[in-house]
Design a protein around this motif. Sequence first.
Motif, short mmCIF file in Angstrom:
data_model
loop_
_atom_site.label_atom_id
_atom_site.label_comp_id
_atom_site.label_asym_id
_atom_site.label_seq_id
_atom_site.Cartn_x
_atom_site.Cartn_y
_atom_site.Cartn_z
N TRP A 79 0.83 -1.20 0.00
CA TRP A 79 0.00 0.00 0.00
C TRP A 79 0.88 1.26 0.00
CZ3 TRP A 79 -1.23 4.04 3.38
CH2 TRP A 79 -2.42 4.73 3.07
N LYS A 80 1.91 1.25 0.84
CA LYS A 80 2.83 2.39 0.88
C LYS A 80 3.58 2.55 -0.43
CE LYS A 80 5.39 2.91 4.57
NZ LYS A 80 6.27 2.57 5.73
N ARG A 81 4.02 1.45 -1.01
CA ARG A 81 4.73 1.51 -2.29
C ARG A 81 3.85 2.10 -3.39
NH1 ARG A 81 7.86 -4.27 -2.79
NH2 ARG A 81 9.52 -3.76 -1.33
N PHE A 82 2.58 1.70 -3.40
CA PHE A 82 1.66 2.24 -4.39
C PHE A 82 1.62 3.76 -4.30
CE2 PHE A 82 -2.58 3.94 -5.21
CZ PHE A 82 -2.73 3.63 -6.55
N HIS A 83 1.46 4.30 -3.09
CA HIS A 83 1.38 5.75 -2.93
C HIS A 83 2.71 6.45 -3.18
CE1 HIS A 83 -2.81 6.20 -2.10
NE2 HIS A 83 -2.74 5.13 -1.34
N ALA A 84 3.80 5.77 -2.91
CA ALA A 84 5.11 6.34 -3.24
C ALA A 84 5.26 6.47 -4.75
CB ALA A 84 6.21 5.47 -2.65
N ARG A 85 4.85 5.43 -5.47
CA ARG A 85 5.01 5.40 -6.93
C ARG A 85 4.01 6.32 -7.63
NH1 ARG A 85 4.01 0.44 -7.42
NH2 ARG A 85 1.99 0.52 -8.41
N ILE A 86 2.74 6.24 -7.25
CA ILE A 86 1.69 6.97 -7.96
C ILE A 86 1.55 8.42 -7.49
CG2 ILE A 86 -0.81 7.02 -8.44
CD1 ILE A 86 0.76 4.74 -9.85
N ASN A 87 1.67 8.65 -6.18
CA ASN A 87 1.42 9.98 -5.62
C ASN A 87 2.66 10.67 -5.07
OD1 ASN A 87 -1.49 10.02 -6.01
ND2 ASN A 87 -1.50 8.35 -4.53
N GLY A 88 3.82 10.03 -5.20
CA GLY A 88 5.06 10.65 -4.74
C GLY A 88 5.17 10.78 -3.23
N VAL A 89 4.41 9.99 -2.48
CA VAL A 89 4.46 10.06 -1.02
C VAL A 89 5.76 9.43 -0.53
CG1 VAL A 89 3.35 9.37 1.14
CG2 VAL A 89 1.95 9.99 -0.85
N LEU A 90 6.47 10.15 0.31
CA LEU A 90 7.70 9.65 0.91
C LEU A 90 7.41 9.26 2.35
CD1 LEU A 90 10.01 12.43 -0.54
CD2 LEU A 90 9.67 10.11 -1.44
N TRP A 91 7.28 7.97 2.57
CA TRP A 91 6.91 7.46 3.89
C TRP A 91 8.15 7.26 4.76
CZ3 TRP A 91 1.86 7.61 4.56
CH2 TRP A 91 1.00 7.38 3.49
N GLN A 92 7.94 7.37 6.05
CA GLN A 92 8.95 6.96 7.01
C GLN A 92 9.09 5.44 6.88
OE1 GLN A 92 7.88 7.17 11.28
NE2 GLN A 92 9.54 8.66 11.40
N GLU A 93 10.27 4.93 7.07
CA GLU A 93 10.46 3.49 6.99
C GLU A 93 9.64 2.79 8.08
OE1 GLU A 93 14.09 0.32 7.23
OE2 GLU A 93 14.50 2.30 6.38
N GLY A 94 9.03 1.68 7.73
CA GLY A 94 8.27 0.91 8.70
C GLY A 94 6.95 1.57 9.05
N TYR A 95 6.39 1.13 10.15
CA TYR A 95 5.12 1.64 10.65
C TYR A 95 4.96 1.15 12.08
CZ TYR A 95 3.55 -3.09 9.61
OH TYR A 95 3.42 -4.46 9.57
N PHE A 96 4.04 1.73 12.81
CA PHE A 96 3.71 1.28 14.16
C PHE A 96 2.44 0.45 14.07
CE2 PHE A 96 0.71 1.95 17.61
CZ PHE A 96 1.43 1.49 18.71
N ASP A 97 2.43 -0.68 14.75
CA ASP A 97 1.17 -1.41 14.87
C ASP A 97 1.07 -2.01 16.26
OD1 ASP A 97 3.09 -3.47 14.36
OD2 ASP A 97 1.50 -4.79 13.70
N HIS A 98 -0.13 -2.09 16.73
CA HIS A 98 -0.42 -2.67 18.04
C HIS A 98 -1.67 -3.53 17.90
CE1 HIS A 98 -1.17 -3.11 22.32
NE2 HIS A 98 -2.38 -2.62 22.13
N ARG A 99 -1.53 -4.82 18.17
CA ARG A 99 -2.70 -5.70 18.13
C ARG A 99 -3.54 -5.44 19.37
NH1 ARG A 99 -4.08 -10.68 20.26
NH2 ARG A 99 -1.98 -10.91 21.10
N LEU A 100 -4.81 -5.17 19.16
CA LEU A 100 -5.72 -4.93 20.27
C LEU A 100 -6.21 -6.28 20.78
CD1 LEU A 100 -7.69 -2.01 18.64
CD2 LEU A 100 -5.89 -1.84 20.36
N ARG A 101 -5.82 -6.61 21.98
CA ARG A 101 -6.20 -7.89 22.58
C ARG A 101 -7.70 -7.89 22.87
NH1 ARG A 101 -2.26 -5.73 25.51
NH2 ARG A 101 -3.67 -5.51 27.26
N ALA A 102 -8.22 -9.07 23.12
CA ALA A 102 -9.65 -9.20 23.42
C ALA A 102 -10.06 -8.32 24.59
CB ALA A 102 -9.99 -10.67 23.69
N ASP A 103 -9.16 -8.16 25.58
CA ASP A 103 -9.50 -7.33 26.74
C ASP A 103 -9.40 -5.84 26.45
OD1 ASP A 103 -6.74 -7.15 26.66
OD2 ASP A 103 -6.44 -7.57 28.79
N GLU A 104 -8.98 -5.48 25.22
CA GLU A 104 -8.94 -4.08 24.81
C GLU A 104 -10.12 -3.73 23.91
OE1 GLU A 104 -4.66 -2.47 24.16
OE2 GLU A 104 -4.67 -4.55 23.46
N ARG A 105 -11.09 -4.59 23.88
CA ARG A 105 -12.30 -4.34 23.09
C ARG A 105 -13.32 -3.62 23.97
NH1 ARG A 105 -12.10 -7.93 18.54
NH2 ARG A 105 -9.89 -8.08 18.08
#
Length: 141
Positions: A79-105
Amino acid sequence: MSDWTEPGALFHVRISLDREKEQKALTHPALALAILDSARFYETKTRWHITLFLLMRDHLHAILPFARDQSTSDIIRDWKRFHARINGVLWQEGYFDHRLRADERGAQLTAKMNYIRQNPVAAGLCAKAEDGLWMIDPFAR
């Protein structure tokens, strides 16, 4: 995504622009529309399901479950590559993700979503969260 992740697991994802490079804000109208359209396209292709997707000037927040049989990192990378190629978006390397556990629902998930919805207000992009232009929020009231 690994095999141990339960079906329907939600992830809070934050993807940022490379702040060292001069570029359009993600909230620039043409770019914002292109990004939101591609997020919806990924949903129609069952790469992810949008629970919340919000653009800020230099980053985005999303709460997404991903297709269990696909790698989360591959989906985001593509997804990031698509926007870099088509829209010239320069993303920071990587990304942050956090899986929301069942008790975080429930109440905790609602609180997290409300916090994310308030980001544009805190940044002065709009007066009320409901006025946020650059958001996909299927659960908005």
